[in-house]
Design a protein around this motif. Sequence first.
Motif: not given
Length: 277
Positions: A250-272
Amino acid sequence: MGASVGDTAAMGYDWISFTTDYGLADGFPAVCEGVIARIAPHARVLHVTHAVPAQDIRRGAAVLAQAVPYLPTAVHLAVVDPGVGTARRPVAVVTDNGVLVGPDNGLLVPAADVLGGATAAYELTEFHLEPVSATFHGRDVFAPAAAHLAAGTPADRLGPPVDPADLVRPPRPVTRAEPGSLITEVLGVDGFGNVQLAATGLDAEPGSRVHAQVGSRSLEAVVGRTFADAPRGEAVVLVDSAGHVAVAINGGSAARELDARSGERAVLLVARASPPP
Protein backbone atom coordinates in the motif's frame (compact mmCIF):
# COMPACT_ATOMS: atom_id res chain seq x y z
CA MET A 1 -16.66 -4.25 -36.86
CA GLY A 2 -18.14 -7.56 -37.97
CA ALA A 3 -19.35 -10.50 -35.97
CA SER A 4 -17.57 -13.36 -37.68
CA VAL A 5 -14.27 -14.12 -39.32
CA GLY A 6 -15.91 -14.39 -42.72
CA ASP A 7 -17.57 -10.99 -42.39
CA THR A 8 -14.51 -9.23 -41.03
CA ALA A 9 -12.27 -10.82 -43.67
CA ALA A 10 -14.46 -9.16 -46.29
CA MET A 11 -15.00 -5.81 -44.55
CA GLY A 12 -11.84 -5.36 -42.55
CA TYR A 13 -11.50 -3.95 -39.05
CA ASP A 14 -11.89 -0.50 -37.57
CA TRP A 15 -9.36 -1.16 -34.80
CA ILE A 16 -5.79 -2.41 -34.51
CA SER A 17 -4.47 -2.98 -30.99
CA PHE A 18 -0.72 -2.66 -30.56
CA THR A 19 1.44 -4.33 -27.88
CA THR A 20 5.26 -4.31 -27.85
CA ASP A 21 8.42 -4.14 -25.77
CA TYR A 22 9.68 -1.20 -27.87
CA GLY A 23 9.46 1.39 -25.10
CA LEU A 24 8.90 5.07 -25.82
CA ALA A 25 12.49 6.34 -26.01
CA ASP A 26 12.70 5.59 -29.74
CA GLY A 27 10.39 6.08 -32.70
CA PHE A 28 9.64 2.38 -33.26
CA PRO A 29 5.94 2.46 -32.28
CA ALA A 30 5.32 5.60 -34.34
CA VAL A 31 7.05 4.12 -37.39
CA CYS A 32 4.82 1.03 -37.23
CA GLU A 33 1.75 3.20 -36.76
CA GLY A 34 2.83 5.24 -39.79
CA VAL A 35 3.04 2.07 -41.90
CA ILE A 36 -0.48 1.17 -40.77
CA ALA A 37 -1.80 4.64 -41.58
CA ARG A 38 -0.45 4.50 -45.14
CA ILE A 39 -2.13 1.14 -45.85
CA ALA A 40 -5.31 1.41 -43.76
CA PRO A 41 -5.87 5.10 -43.00
CA HIS A 42 -9.34 4.41 -41.58
CA ALA A 43 -8.03 2.07 -38.85
CA ARG A 44 -7.67 3.42 -35.33
CA VAL A 45 -4.70 2.15 -33.34
CA LEU A 46 -5.29 1.33 -29.71
CA HIS A 47 -1.97 1.17 -27.84
CA VAL A 48 -2.13 -1.53 -25.18
CA THR A 49 1.45 -1.00 -24.00
CA HIS A 50 4.96 -0.57 -25.31
CA ALA A 51 6.46 -1.21 -21.87
CA VAL A 52 6.57 -5.01 -21.83
CA PRO A 53 10.00 -5.78 -20.33
CA ALA A 54 12.49 -6.20 -23.15
CA GLN A 55 12.29 -9.66 -24.75
CA ASP A 56 9.94 -10.96 -22.03
CA ILE A 57 7.65 -13.10 -24.19
CA ARG A 58 5.74 -14.58 -21.27
CA ARG A 59 4.93 -11.18 -19.79
CA GLY A 60 3.86 -9.89 -23.20
CA ALA A 61 1.60 -12.91 -23.65
CA ALA A 62 0.01 -12.34 -20.24
CA VAL A 63 -0.56 -8.62 -20.85
CA LEU A 64 -2.13 -9.29 -24.24
CA ALA A 65 -4.35 -12.14 -23.01
CA GLN A 66 -5.59 -10.04 -20.09
CA ALA A 67 -6.35 -7.06 -22.35
CA VAL A 68 -8.13 -8.57 -25.36
CA PRO A 69 -11.44 -9.44 -23.64
CA TYR A 70 -12.02 -5.71 -23.05
CA LEU A 71 -10.99 -4.48 -26.50
CA PRO A 72 -13.20 -4.11 -29.58
CA THR A 73 -13.09 -6.80 -32.24
CA ALA A 74 -9.78 -6.00 -33.88
CA VAL A 75 -6.52 -7.01 -35.44
CA HIS A 76 -4.22 -7.45 -32.44
CA LEU A 77 -0.66 -6.59 -33.45
CA ALA A 78 1.89 -7.80 -30.88
CA VAL A 79 5.67 -7.68 -31.16
CA VAL A 80 7.92 -9.08 -28.43
CA ASP A 81 10.41 -10.77 -30.65
CA PRO A 82 13.89 -11.68 -29.39
CA GLY A 83 14.18 -14.11 -32.32
CA VAL A 84 13.61 -11.44 -35.01
CA GLY A 85 15.38 -12.36 -38.22
CA THR A 86 15.74 -16.05 -37.32
CA ALA A 87 13.77 -19.06 -38.50
CA ARG A 88 10.85 -18.36 -36.15
CA ARG A 89 7.65 -17.84 -38.16
CA PRO A 90 5.76 -14.58 -38.51
CA VAL A 91 2.07 -15.50 -38.31
CA ALA A 92 -1.52 -14.32 -38.31
CA VAL A 93 -3.76 -16.32 -35.96
CA VAL A 94 -7.48 -16.18 -36.77
CA THR A 95 -10.16 -16.48 -34.10
CA ASP A 96 -13.92 -15.89 -34.19
CA ASN A 97 -13.33 -12.58 -32.40
CA GLY A 98 -10.37 -11.06 -34.19
CA VAL A 99 -6.97 -11.82 -35.67
CA LEU A 100 -3.61 -11.77 -33.89
CA VAL A 101 -0.46 -10.82 -35.79
CA GLY A 102 3.09 -11.31 -34.52
CA PRO A 103 5.91 -13.81 -34.08
CA ASP A 104 5.15 -17.47 -33.50
CA ASN A 105 7.11 -17.64 -30.24
CA GLY A 106 4.38 -18.13 -27.61
CA LEU A 107 3.24 -14.51 -27.58
CA LEU A 108 -0.09 -14.93 -29.38
CA VAL A 109 -1.66 -18.24 -28.39
CA PRO A 110 -2.85 -17.31 -24.85
CA ALA A 111 -4.75 -14.34 -26.28
CA ALA A 112 -6.13 -16.52 -29.08
CA ASP A 113 -7.43 -18.93 -26.42
CA VAL A 114 -9.17 -16.05 -24.64
CA LEU A 115 -10.78 -15.02 -27.93
CA GLY A 116 -12.29 -18.48 -28.39
CA GLY A 117 -9.34 -20.40 -29.83
CA ALA A 118 -7.49 -20.35 -33.12
CA THR A 119 -9.62 -21.41 -36.08
CA ALA A 120 -6.84 -20.91 -38.64
CA ALA A 121 -3.32 -19.54 -38.91
CA TYR A 122 -1.12 -18.32 -41.74
CA GLU A 123 2.57 -17.66 -42.16
CA LEU A 124 3.21 -14.07 -43.25
CA THR A 125 4.98 -14.32 -46.60
CA GLU A 126 3.12 -11.60 -48.53
CA PHE A 127 2.63 -7.82 -48.26
CA HIS A 128 6.05 -7.14 -46.74
CA LEU A 129 7.76 -3.77 -47.05
CA GLU A 130 10.87 -4.18 -49.15
CA PRO A 131 13.67 -4.54 -48.34
CA VAL A 132 12.81 -6.42 -45.15
CA SER A 133 15.14 -5.51 -42.30
CA ALA A 134 16.53 -8.47 -40.37
CA THR A 135 16.00 -6.55 -37.12
CA PHE A 136 12.70 -4.66 -37.55
CA HIS A 137 9.93 -7.05 -38.58
CA GLY A 138 7.47 -4.93 -36.63
CA ARG A 139 7.78 -2.31 -39.37
CA ASP A 140 8.39 -4.49 -42.41
CA VAL A 141 6.32 -7.65 -41.78
CA PHE A 142 3.86 -7.37 -38.90
CA ALA A 143 2.51 -3.82 -39.28
CA PRO A 144 1.82 -4.26 -43.02
CA ALA A 145 0.03 -7.56 -42.39
CA ALA A 146 -2.11 -6.02 -39.64
CA ALA A 147 -2.93 -3.05 -41.85
CA HIS A 148 -3.91 -5.19 -44.84
CA LEU A 149 -6.20 -7.24 -42.61
CA ALA A 150 -7.80 -4.04 -41.33
CA ALA A 151 -8.23 -2.89 -44.93
CA GLY A 152 -10.16 -6.05 -45.78
CA THR A 153 -7.54 -8.45 -47.13
CA PRO A 154 -8.60 -12.02 -46.26
CA ALA A 155 -6.19 -13.72 -43.87
CA ASP A 156 -5.60 -16.59 -46.28
CA ARG A 157 -3.94 -14.16 -48.72
CA LEU A 158 -1.16 -13.38 -46.24
CA GLY A 159 0.66 -16.65 -46.85
CA PRO A 160 0.47 -20.44 -46.54
CA PRO A 161 -1.66 -22.06 -43.84
CA VAL A 162 -0.19 -23.19 -40.53
CA ASP A 163 -1.81 -25.88 -38.42
CA PRO A 164 -3.03 -24.05 -35.28
CA ALA A 165 -1.93 -27.08 -33.24
CA ASP A 166 1.66 -26.36 -34.31
CA LEU A 167 1.70 -22.80 -32.98
CA VAL A 168 4.20 -22.22 -30.18
CA ARG A 169 2.77 -22.01 -26.68
CA PRO A 170 4.55 -20.42 -23.73
CA PRO A 171 5.52 -22.77 -20.89
CA ARG A 172 2.67 -23.37 -18.48
CA PRO A 173 3.43 -21.74 -15.14
CA VAL A 174 3.93 -24.08 -12.21
CA THR A 175 1.22 -23.63 -9.57
CA ARG A 176 0.67 -26.04 -6.71
CA ALA A 177 -1.47 -25.57 -3.61
CA GLU A 178 -0.57 -27.43 -0.43
CA PRO A 179 -1.98 -27.14 3.09
CA GLY A 180 -0.83 -23.77 4.36
CA SER A 181 1.16 -22.86 1.26
CA LEU A 182 0.93 -21.90 -2.40
CA ILE A 183 3.81 -22.54 -4.80
CA THR A 184 3.59 -20.59 -8.03
CA GLU A 185 5.50 -18.24 -10.35
CA VAL A 186 5.70 -14.54 -11.06
CA LEU A 187 3.75 -13.60 -14.19
CA GLY A 188 4.96 -10.02 -14.17
CA VAL A 189 5.09 -6.64 -12.51
CA ASP A 190 2.90 -3.63 -13.29
CA GLY A 191 3.82 0.04 -13.26
CA PHE A 192 2.77 0.41 -9.63
CA GLY A 193 5.15 -2.32 -8.47
CA ASN A 194 2.44 -4.91 -7.86
CA VAL A 195 3.68 -8.47 -8.38
CA GLN A 196 1.19 -10.61 -10.32
CA LEU A 197 1.46 -14.36 -9.75
CA ALA A 198 0.33 -17.21 -11.98
CA ALA A 199 -2.01 -18.57 -9.31
CA THR A 200 -5.68 -17.62 -9.56
CA GLY A 201 -6.77 -18.50 -6.04
CA LEU A 202 -5.51 -18.46 -2.46
CA ASP A 203 -7.11 -20.59 0.26
CA ALA A 204 -6.86 -18.04 3.04
CA GLU A 205 -9.31 -15.84 4.92
CA PRO A 206 -9.04 -12.04 4.87
CA GLY A 207 -6.80 -10.98 7.71
CA SER A 208 -4.59 -14.06 7.49
CA ARG A 209 -0.88 -13.40 7.61
CA VAL A 210 1.26 -14.48 4.66
CA HIS A 211 5.00 -14.92 4.30
CA ALA A 212 5.64 -14.16 0.62
CA GLN A 213 8.93 -15.25 -0.88
CA VAL A 214 10.14 -14.58 -4.41
CA GLY A 215 13.56 -15.95 -5.22
CA SER A 216 15.76 -15.23 -2.22
CA ARG A 217 13.76 -12.24 -0.91
CA SER A 218 10.62 -12.19 1.21
CA LEU A 219 8.16 -9.97 3.05
CA GLU A 220 5.26 -10.32 5.47
CA ALA A 221 1.77 -9.49 4.22
CA VAL A 222 -1.89 -9.64 5.15
CA VAL A 223 -4.59 -11.23 2.99
CA GLY A 224 -7.01 -8.55 1.84
CA ARG A 225 -9.46 -7.48 -0.83
CA THR A 226 -8.08 -4.00 -1.57
CA PHE A 227 -4.69 -2.31 -1.29
CA ALA A 228 -5.98 -0.34 1.69
CA ASP A 229 -6.53 -3.53 3.70
CA ALA A 230 -2.87 -3.18 4.66
CA PRO A 231 -1.61 -0.09 6.51
CA ARG A 232 0.27 2.36 4.32
CA GLY A 233 3.75 1.05 3.61
CA GLU A 234 2.83 -2.56 4.42
CA ALA A 235 2.14 -5.52 2.15
CA VAL A 236 -1.13 -7.14 1.13
CA VAL A 237 -1.89 -10.31 -0.85
CA LEU A 238 -5.08 -10.05 -2.90
CA VAL A 239 -6.78 -11.16 -6.11
CA ASP A 240 -6.19 -8.50 -8.77
CA SER A 241 -8.47 -7.23 -11.54
CA ALA A 242 -7.32 -10.02 -13.88
CA GLY A 243 -8.21 -12.70 -11.33
CA HIS A 244 -4.62 -13.50 -10.33
CA VAL A 245 -3.10 -13.56 -6.87
CA ALA A 246 -0.87 -10.51 -6.44
CA VAL A 247 1.49 -9.14 -3.82
CA ALA A 248 1.32 -5.37 -3.32
CA ILE A 249 2.48 -2.73 -0.88
CA ASN A 250 0.00 0.00 0.00
CA GLY A 251 1.71 3.14 -1.26
CA GLY A 252 4.91 1.31 -2.18
CA SER A 253 6.44 -1.26 -4.54
CA ALA A 254 6.37 -4.97 -3.75
CA ALA A 255 8.38 -5.56 -6.92
CA ARG A 256 11.24 -3.48 -5.57
CA GLU A 257 11.13 -5.14 -2.16
CA LEU A 258 11.09 -8.63 -3.68
CA ASP A 259 13.26 -7.85 -6.72
CA ALA A 260 10.58 -9.79 -8.62
CA ARG A 261 11.03 -10.87 -12.23
CA SER A 262 8.80 -12.79 -14.61
CA GLY A 263 9.19 -16.56 -14.27
CA GLU A 264 10.69 -16.54 -10.78
CA ARG A 265 9.44 -19.07 -8.23
CA ALA A 266 7.10 -17.64 -5.62
CA VAL A 267 5.98 -19.27 -2.37
CA LEU A 268 3.23 -18.00 -0.09
CA LEU A 269 3.10 -19.46 3.42
CA VAL A 270 -0.24 -18.77 5.07
CA ALA A 271 -0.94 -18.47 8.78
CA ARG A 272 -4.38 -18.39 10.37
CA ALA A 273 -6.28 -15.13 10.51
CA SER A 274 -5.65 -13.04 13.58
CA PRO A 275 -8.49 -13.23 16.13
CA PRO A 276 -10.68 -10.13 16.40
CA PRO A 277 -9.67 -7.69 19.15
